[in-house]
Design a protein around this motif. Structure first.
Motif, short mmCIF file in Angstrom:
data_model
loop_
_atom_site.label_atom_id
_atom_site.label_comp_id
_atom_site.label_asym_id
_atom_site.label_seq_id
_atom_site.Cartn_x
_atom_site.Cartn_y
_atom_site.Cartn_z
N PRO A 167 0.92 -9.20 12.88
CA PRO A 167 1.17 -9.66 11.51
C PRO A 167 1.39 -8.47 10.58
O PRO A 167 0.62 -7.51 10.60
CB PRO A 167 -0.10 -10.42 11.15
CG PRO A 167 -1.15 -9.94 12.09
CD PRO A 167 -0.47 -9.44 13.31
N VAL A 168 2.46 -8.53 9.78
CA VAL A 168 2.78 -7.43 8.87
C VAL A 168 2.97 -7.97 7.46
O VAL A 168 3.25 -9.15 7.26
CB VAL A 168 4.04 -6.66 9.32
CG1 VAL A 168 3.83 -6.05 10.70
CG2 VAL A 168 5.26 -7.57 9.33
N ALA A 169 2.82 -7.07 6.48
CA ALA A 169 3.02 -7.42 5.07
C ALA A 169 3.60 -6.22 4.35
O ALA A 169 3.48 -5.08 4.81
CB ALA A 169 1.70 -7.85 4.43
N ASP A 170 4.23 -6.46 3.21
CA ASP A 170 4.80 -5.37 2.43
C ASP A 170 3.74 -4.56 1.70
O ASP A 170 3.94 -3.38 1.38
CB ASP A 170 5.81 -5.92 1.41
CG ASP A 170 7.02 -6.54 2.07
OD1 ASP A 170 7.37 -6.10 3.19
OD2 ASP A 170 7.61 -7.46 1.48
N GLU A 171 2.61 -5.20 1.39
CA GLU A 171 1.50 -4.56 0.71
C GLU A 171 0.22 -4.83 1.49
O GLU A 171 0.16 -5.80 2.27
CB GLU A 171 1.35 -5.09 -0.73
CG GLU A 171 2.57 -4.85 -1.62
CD GLU A 171 2.75 -3.39 -1.97
OE1 GLU A 171 1.77 -2.62 -1.88
OE2 GLU A 171 3.90 -3.01 -2.32
#
Length: 334
Positions: free
Chosen positions: A63-67
């Motif tokens: 799982p990845v996020a921009d922040e």
């Protein structure tokens, strides 16, 4: 509300190591473990395309996020863009990618984005082709940080840590590098890192250089003139250090739990014992630098790349140690 010290998450820069080896798959598996993404804010030096391809190969989801967000990694891109590196092969291109990523990770520390760095395995031959000609990565890190203080590779297995008075130098040069100040510096560094890893009063053994600890000068005077004064100076500073101990028996006592750490006089004096006791669990910390840097102690293992059999244990231990040291570093900086 402001976070308390216990609630402050350390921030970790994570590089994928040598792209030709098992580093990328180890990175993906680390990030696919939910607990790891709740222990720290993780900034990964890759892009979505590369990470997705690696994760698909090993059958995991990251799982990845921009922040920064709980349970998610933040992708900050590699320090070097270019065509894919040939796998399972020593190359200049692989070394250049590694060095660019490590430089970017150091810059993330300098600019206050992260508190610690972890990298998965590197290949020294590729680094040499790319222009890293220092004794080892530790000296390269120190040069690029402009750091001139005491440094030492620290080697961790569960329950035991070693530091060295000398490291990657010829054996013929070891004795000339040993003096009370260098012994004291290695003891103090080990004591500080052990405290940072959660041991409030570390018990440290200091190795002799010569057989039988010199046998009262019969086999050499380094123990009398240099090592013992260094140990005494450490004890005068409140450090629980003893020695010099004969190096052929000190690791038996350490294995039995008598010591938390051992200061060795040269590279193989400690490395042979540590790898016999915990090769599949070993972690190396680039000790003494202003930023904690941890990595698994094994190599790039070209022969098993892509087979899904690389053992995650050392990388997990390196990650956990980076988290612990990063938390302490962040609290100190705050």
């Amino acid at each position: 509300m402001p976070q308390t010290a216990a609630e402050v998450l350390p921030r970790i820069a994570l590089t994928m190591g040598d792209p030709a080896g098992i580093g990328p798959e180890l990175t993906a598996r680390l990030l696919a473990t939910p607990e790891n993404l709740h222990k720290a804010e993780v900034y990964v030096l890759t892009d979505a395309t590369e990470l997705k391809a690696v994760a698909a190969e090993v059958g995991v989801d990251v799982p990845v996020a921009d922040e920064p967000a709980p349970g998610h990694a933040v992708l900050v891109g590699s320090g070097l863009s270019g065509p894919p590196v040939q796998r399972r092969t020593v190359s200049k291109a692989a070394g250049e990618r590694v060095m660019a990523d490590l430089l970017k990770a150091l810059n993330l520390y300098r600019t206050g984005v992260v508190d610690a760095i972890m990298f998965t395995p590197l290949n020294k031959a590729s680094l040499h082709l790319a222009g890293m000609h220092e004794e080892d990565e530790l000296r390269w890190f120190a040069k690029n940080l402009g750091y001139q203080g005491t440094t030492s590779e620290l080697n961790f297995i569960p329950g035991l840590v070693t530091s060295r008075v000398t490291s990657h130098i010829p054996l013929k040069d070891v004795a000339a590098r040993i003096n009370a100040d260098s012994v004291l510096a290695a003891i103090r560094l080990l004591d500080d890192v052990l405290k940072g890893s959660g041991i409030p009063a570390p018990r440290i053994a200091v190795c002799a250089l010569n057989p039988h600890a010199g046998e009262n000068g019969k086999f050499g005077r380094e123990e009398i003139e240099h090592i013992t004064p260094g140990v005494e100076a450490a004890r005068a500073q409140g450090i629980e250090a003893t020695g010099p101990h004969p190096c052929d028996t000190v690791f038996i006592k350490a294995r039995n739990g008598d010591f938390d750490g051992v200061v060795t006089m040269y590279h193989d004096q400690g490395q042979i014992a540590m790898k016999l006791m915990g090769f599949d669990r070993g972690v190396t910390v680039q000790g003494g630098l202003p930023v904690p840097i941890a990595t698994p102690s094994h190599g790039t293992a070209f022969e098993i790349v892509g087979k899904g059999v690389a053992h995650l244990g050392p990388s997990q231990h390196a990650y956990d140690l980076a988290v612990a040291l990063g938390r302490r570093n962040r609290q100190n900086r705050r």
